[in-house]
Design a protein around this motif. Structure first.
Motif, mmCIF file in Angstrom:
data_model
loop_
_atom_site.group_PDB
_atom_site.id
_atom_site.type_symbol
_atom_site.label_atom_id
_atom_site.label_comp_id
_atom_site.label_asym_id
_atom_site.label_seq_id
_atom_site.Cartn_x
_atom_site.Cartn_y
_atom_site.Cartn_z
ATOM 1 N N LEU A 22 16.213 -7.142 -11.171
ATOM 2 C CA LEU A 22 15.410 -6.562 -9.938
ATOM 3 C C LEU A 22 15.067 -5.152 -10.210
ATOM 4 C CD1 LEU A 22 17.276 -8.628 -7.140
ATOM 5 C CD2 LEU A 22 15.001 -8.979 -7.878
ATOM 6 N N ILE A 23 16.109 -4.547 -10.585
ATOM 7 C CA ILE A 23 16.200 -2.953 -10.915
ATOM 8 C C ILE A 23 14.977 -2.730 -11.869
ATOM 9 C CG2 ILE A 23 17.075 -1.064 -12.241
ATOM 10 C CD1 ILE A 23 19.945 -2.169 -10.870
ATOM 11 N N VAL A 24 14.983 -3.391 -13.079
ATOM 12 C CA VAL A 24 13.538 -3.670 -13.834
ATOM 13 C C VAL A 24 12.390 -3.667 -13.198
ATOM 14 C CG1 VAL A 24 12.642 -4.368 -15.772
ATOM 15 C CG2 VAL A 24 15.082 -4.028 -15.896
ATOM 16 N N ILE A 25 12.337 -4.853 -12.286
ATOM 17 C CA ILE A 25 11.119 -4.832 -11.528
ATOM 18 C C ILE A 25 10.684 -3.712 -10.780
ATOM 19 C CG2 ILE A 25 9.938 -6.124 -9.638
ATOM 20 C CD1 ILE A 25 10.193 -7.730 -12.318
ATOM 21 N N VAL A 26 11.668 -3.070 -10.195
ATOM 22 C CA VAL A 26 11.328 -1.903 -9.305
ATOM 23 C C VAL A 26 11.111 -0.890 -10.304
ATOM 24 C CG1 VAL A 26 12.590 -0.102 -8.092
ATOM 25 C CG2 VAL A 26 13.142 -2.553 -7.543
ATOM 26 N N ILE A 27 11.417 -0.784 -11.430
ATOM 27 C CA ILE A 27 10.855 0.506 -12.278
ATOM 28 C C ILE A 27 9.620 0.273 -12.815
ATOM 29 C CG2 ILE A 27 11.372 1.431 -14.626
ATOM 30 C CD1 ILE A 27 14.363 0.797 -14.245
ATOM 31 N N ILE A 28 9.288 -1.093 -13.142
ATOM 32 C CA ILE A 28 7.918 -1.507 -13.678
ATOM 33 C C ILE A 28 6.810 -1.128 -12.342
ATOM 34 C CG2 ILE A 28 6.526 -3.273 -14.127
ATOM 35 C CD1 ILE A 28 8.639 -4.651 -15.685
ATOM 36 N N GLY A 29 7.387 -1.605 -11.160
ATOM 37 C CA GLY A 29 6.422 -1.171 -9.972
ATOM 38 C C GLY A 29 6.427 0.384 -9.681
ATOM 39 N N LEU A 30 7.276 0.880 -9.918
ATOM 40 C CA LEU A 30 7.080 2.689 -9.811
ATOM 41 C C LEU A 30 6.218 3.035 -10.731
ATOM 42 C CD1 LEU A 30 11.095 3.511 -9.260
ATOM 43 C CD2 LEU A 30 9.345 3.313 -7.502
ATOM 44 N N ILE B 190 0.134 2.093 0.077
ATOM 45 C CA ILE B 190 -0.334 0.639 -0.214
ATOM 46 C C ILE B 190 0.556 0.176 -1.214
ATOM 47 C CG2 ILE B 190 -2.032 -0.896 -0.680
ATOM 48 C CD1 ILE B 190 -2.592 0.566 1.695
ATOM 49 N N HIS B 191 0.703 1.091 -2.253
ATOM 50 C CA HIS B 191 1.547 0.515 -3.447
ATOM 51 C C HIS B 191 3.283 0.395 -3.348
ATOM 52 C CE1 HIS B 191 -2.210 1.619 -6.140
ATOM 53 N NE2 HIS B 191 -2.033 0.454 -5.779
ATOM 54 N N VAL B 192 3.427 1.309 -2.449
ATOM 55 C CA VAL B 192 5.154 0.962 -1.943
ATOM 56 C C VAL B 192 5.242 -0.228 -1.217
ATOM 57 C CG1 VAL B 192 6.810 1.777 -0.271
ATOM 58 C CG2 VAL B 192 5.628 3.414 -2.059
ATOM 59 N N PHE B 193 4.303 -0.508 -0.361
ATOM 60 C CA PHE B 193 4.473 -1.924 0.350
ATOM 61 C C PHE B 193 4.321 -3.034 -0.512
ATOM 62 C CE2 PHE B 193 2.664 -5.088 3.279
ATOM 63 C CZ PHE B 193 3.897 -5.273 4.118
ATOM 64 N N GLU B 194 3.305 -2.904 -1.174
ATOM 65 C CA GLU B 194 3.241 -3.925 -2.253
ATOM 66 C C GLU B 194 4.416 -4.230 -3.182
ATOM 67 O OE1 GLU B 194 -0.031 -5.468 -5.838
ATOM 68 O OE2 GLU B 194 0.647 -3.347 -5.822
ATOM 69 N N LEU B 195 5.059 -2.954 -3.579
ATOM 70 C CA LEU B 195 6.335 -3.073 -4.195
ATOM 71 C C LEU B 195 7.340 -3.606 -3.789
ATOM 72 C CD1 LEU B 195 7.941 -2.750 -6.883
ATOM 73 C CD2 LEU B 195 8.208 -0.326 -6.142
ATOM 74 N N ILE B 196 7.644 -3.402 -2.440
ATOM 75 C CA ILE B 196 8.530 -4.027 -1.588
ATOM 76 C C ILE B 196 8.327 -5.550 -1.488
ATOM 77 C CG2 ILE B 196 9.488 -4.182 0.956
ATOM 78 C CD1 ILE B 196 8.985 -1.080 1.156
ATOM 79 N N TYR B 197 7.275 -5.999 -1.251
ATOM 80 C CA TYR B 197 6.596 -7.208 -1.071
ATOM 81 C C TYR B 197 6.922 -7.979 -2.235
ATOM 82 C CZ TYR B 197 3.054 -10.918 -0.390
ATOM 83 O OH TYR B 197 2.409 -12.118 -0.209
ATOM 84 N N MET B 198 6.570 -7.417 -3.311
ATOM 85 C CA MET B 198 6.920 -7.946 -5.053
ATOM 86 C C MET B 198 8.315 -8.175 -5.190
ATOM 87 S SD MET B 198 4.223 -9.372 -6.099
ATOM 88 C CE MET B 198 2.307 -9.254 -5.953
ATOM 89 N N VAL B 199 9.301 -7.232 -4.782
ATOM 90 C CA VAL B 199 10.769 -7.292 -5.005
ATOM 91 C C VAL B 199 11.126 -8.319 -4.304
ATOM 92 C CG1 VAL B 199 12.997 -5.988 -4.659
ATOM 93 C CG2 VAL B 199 10.852 -4.849 -5.731
ATOM 94 N N VAL C 185 6.139 -11.690 -11.766
ATOM 95 C CA VAL C 185 5.861 -10.516 -11.089
ATOM 96 C C VAL C 185 5.961 -9.254 -11.965
ATOM 97 C CG1 VAL C 185 6.771 -8.528 -9.489
ATOM 98 C CG2 VAL C 185 7.111 -10.922 -8.943
ATOM 99 N N GLY C 186 6.679 -9.241 -13.100
ATOM 100 C CA GLY C 186 6.784 -8.254 -14.292
ATOM 101 C C GLY C 186 5.425 -8.170 -14.869
#
Length: 523
Positions: free
Chosen positions: A15-23, A80-89, A117-118
Motif C-alpha cells: 500500500l505504501i508503494v501504491i501511494v508512492i506511485i500515485g504521488l 482531482i488527483h489527490v481524490f483519485e489516489l485516495i479512491y485507488m488506495v 492499481v499500480g
C-alpha cells in the motif's frame, strides 16, 4: 458469514508503494477530457444543473466524481488527483481484503494491488488518468465479488449479497449505461451455474437472483432521476441517455488509425499481465474450474465487447476497463508459477525472470520519477508547470492562449472555446453556453442552431476557435462562422487558432437579420 482476513506487513508495504506511485502522478497535467470534466464539475459547484446548464453526452458519474474531488481538494490537477489516489488506495485495500483466499501463497496475494492499481498508474498518461473506464473498475469489482460470494450462500445472506451487487451495479450505470452488458454477464453467469451445475429450477432461481439485484440497482438510479426531476430536467436526461448516443454512433465512421493505436497502447503496456493471465486461465479455469476465475474471464470478454461496440471512437483509455480483471488474473498466474520458480536452483534466476517480464513497466515508472525529481518534485508552481509540460507538450501554448485574455483591461465574463477546454482552466473562466465546444465532430444536426442561439443570447466577450474545430464548424454549420465574423472581430490568430473579441461598436445588418430569425431546436 463472509470471512474477511486482516492485512499483514507485506500488505501495508504494498500500500505504501501504491501511494508512492500515485504521488508521482499527483501533479500530472489535465488532458482535454479531464479539463472538460473539471469544467462541468466546477459549474455544478457554482449551482448549475448538469445537462440543462452544461451539456455532455456522458452519464453523470464522472462529473459527480470530479465534483466531489474539486469540492474537497480543489478544482485543479492536484485536487482531482489527490481524490483519485485516495479512491485507488481504498480500492487496493478492498482487493487485499477480499482476494486472500483466491491465492495459494500469501506473498503473491499481497501483490494484487501492484498488478492492478499500480499498473494502471504506470501505463497511464495525462489522457488516461481519471477517465470513466479507470474509475468504474472499483464498483465493477465489488459487484463481481458480491456476485461470486452469493454462489456460496442461500436464503437471506444470498439475498443481501445480491442486493449489494445490484446497488454497486447501479453506481456503475451512473458512469456509463453501456456497462450494463458487463453487469448482466456477471448475473447471467450465476443464473446459468445455478441451473446447469446445481440443477436448480430455472423460474425459482431466476426470481431469487433478479429480485434483489433489481431492488439494489434501482436505488442509486432513482436518486439520480429524482435529482433531475426536481429541476424539471427529465426530458433532457432521457434524450441524453437514450436518444443521442445511438444517433452519434450511427453518424460516426470507424477510425482505423484510432483502432490500431489503441491496441498498440494496450498491448505495449499490459502484455506482461496478458501473459500471466493466460497461465491463470489455463490452470485455474480449464483444470480447476474456479468460479472467480470464470467471472474474471467473463469480465474481460464482455469488456472487450463493450469496447468494440464503441467503434466510433476506439480511444486508448477504453481498454482501462480491463486493468482490474487482467491484473487479478495476472496475479493468479504468478501465484501458479511461484512454486516452480522457487524450485529453480538459483533465486537470482527467479528474480531475473520476473524483472525481465516487468522491465517495460519498471522503465516507464523510472522515467516518470526521474522527471519528477529533476523538477524538484513539482513543489513550486514554475517547476510543477515544467513537469506537467513534459507529459503534455501543448500545456505551454494552451496557457499562453489563456494568458492572452487575462491581461489588465481584458473584457470580463464567460467565454466560448471551440477547442481544448484547458483554456477555460488556465483563464479561470467558465463556458458561456450550455452546449460544449469540445469534440464538436459528435454534434447532431439539430444542436448546431441551438449552439448559435446560445451564443447570440449569452454574447461571450471572447470566442476561441482552434484549427480542428474550425474545420468541423465549416463543414457542418458554416452559418456559425458567418455569425462570428459579423458579431466579432479577429483579435489574434496563430497556429493554435483564432481569438475573436465581441464588436461593441454597434449592430450590423447581419445582426438584425439574425435577431429577427427564429431558431427552432428541440433540446
Amino acid at each position: 458469514m463472509i470471512s474477511i482476513p486482516k492485512l499483514n506487513r507485506i500488505d501495508f508495504l504494498v500500500l505504501i508503494v501504491i501511494v508512492i506511485i500515485g504521488l508521482v502522478h499527483l501533479s500530472f497535467p489535465f488532458d482535454g477530457d479531464q479539463a472538460f470534466f473539471r469544467l462541468g464539475a466546477l459549474e455544478m459547484h457554482q449551482g448549475k444543473v448538469l445537462y440543462r446548464d452544461f451539456w455532455d453526452v456522458k452519464q453523470p458519474g464522472i462529473f459527480y466524481f470530479y465534483f466531489l474531488a474539486g469540492t474537497l481538494f480543489g478544482f485543479n490537477e492536484i485536487g482531482i488527483h489527490v481524490f483519485e489516489l485516495i479512491y485507488m488506495v481504498f480500492f487496493s485495500i478492498i482487493l487485499l481484503l477480499t482476494l486472500k483466499s483466491y491465492f495459494q501463497h500469501r506473498i503473491i496475494a499481497s501483490l494484487v494491488p501492484l498488478l492492478t492499481v499500480g499498473v494502471y498508474y504506470i501505463v497511464s498518461g495525462a489522457w488516461h488518468l481519471t477517465q470513466v473506464e479507470a474509475l468504474v473498475g472499483f464498483p465493477l469489482f465489488l459487484c463481481l465479488w458480491l456476485t461470486y460470494q452469493s454462489f456460496k450462500h442461500q436464503g437471506k445472506q444470498r439475498f443481501f449479497l445480491l442486493l449489494l451487487s445490484g446497488f454497486f451495479g447501479g453506481i456503475v450505470l451512473i458512469f456509463k449505461l453501456i456497462f450494463l452488458l458487463i453487469l448482466l454477464s456477471f448475473w447471467l453467469t450465476i443464473l446459468i451455474y445455478s441451473v446447469l451445475i446445481k440443477r436448480q429450477i430455472f423460474l425459482k432461481v431466476f426470481i431469487e437472483i433478479s429480485l434483489p439485484i433489481s431492488i439494489g440497482i434501482i436505488f442509486p438510479l432513482l436518486v439520480v432521476v429524482s435529482y433531475f426531476a426536481w429541476f424539471n430536467s427529465i426530458s433532457i436526461l432521457y434524450e441524453t441517455f437514450f436518444l443521442y448516443p445511438p444517433r452519434i454512433v450511427a453518424n460516426s465512421a470507424f477510425d482505423q488509425s484510432n483502432f490500431i493505436s489503441a491496441i498498440q497502447w494496450f498491448l505495449g503496456g499490459f502484455y506482461p499481465l496478458v501473459l500471466l493471465a493466460i497461465v491463470a486461465v489455463n490452470v485455474s479455469l480449464r483444470k480447476s474450474k474456479n468460479i472467480l476465475t470464470l467471472l474474471l474471464v467473463v469480465w474481460c470478454v464482455f469488456a472487450l465487447g463493450v469496447i468494440f461496440l464503441q467503434s466510433a471512437a476506439f480511444w486508448e483509455y477504453h481498454y482501462l476497463l480491463l486493468f482490474v480483471p487482467l491484473g487479478i488474473l495476472a496475479t493468479k498466474g504468478l501465484d501458479i508459477l511461484w512454486q516452480p520458480l522457487k524450485e529453480l536452483r538459483s533465486p537470482i534466476t527467479t528474480i531475473a525472470l520476473i524483472f525481465l517480464l516487468f522491465l517495460p513497466l519498471s522503465y516507464t515508472l523510472t522515467r516518470k520519477s526521474v522527471i519528477l525529481v529533476r523538477n524538484n518534485f513539482a513543489l513550486a508552481e514554475d517547476t510543477r508547470f515544467k513537469y506537467q509540460s513534459s507529459f503534455r507538450a501543448k500545456y505551454p501554448s494552451l496557457r499562453s492562449e489563456a494568458d492572452f485574455i487575462s491581461q489588465p483591461g481584458s473584457l470580463s465574463g464567460d467565454i466560448y472555446v471551440a477547442g481544448d477546454p484547458s483554456i477555460y482552466y488556465f483563464s479561470g473562466r467558465t463556458q458561456a453556453t450550455s452546449l460544449r465546444g469540445w469534440a464538436l465532430e459528435y454534434f447532431l444536426p439539430e444542436q448546431w442552431p441551438k449552439l448559435l442561439e446560445q451564443l447570440d443570447l449569452s454574447k461571450p466577450p471572447y470566442i476561441f476557435i482552434d484549427d480542428i474545430q474550425g474545420a468541423v464548424i465549416k463543414e457542418n454549420f458554416p452559418k456559425m462562422l458567418e455569425f462570428i465574423q459579423q458579431r466579432y472581430r479577429t483579435l489574434r490568430q496563430n497556429s493554435n487558432g483564432i481569438w475573436y473579441i465581441i464588436n461593441l461598436t454597434g449592430k450590423s445588418s447581419t445582426t438584425r437579420t439574425l435577431e429577427s430569425s427564429s431558431f427552432t431546436f428541440r433540446y
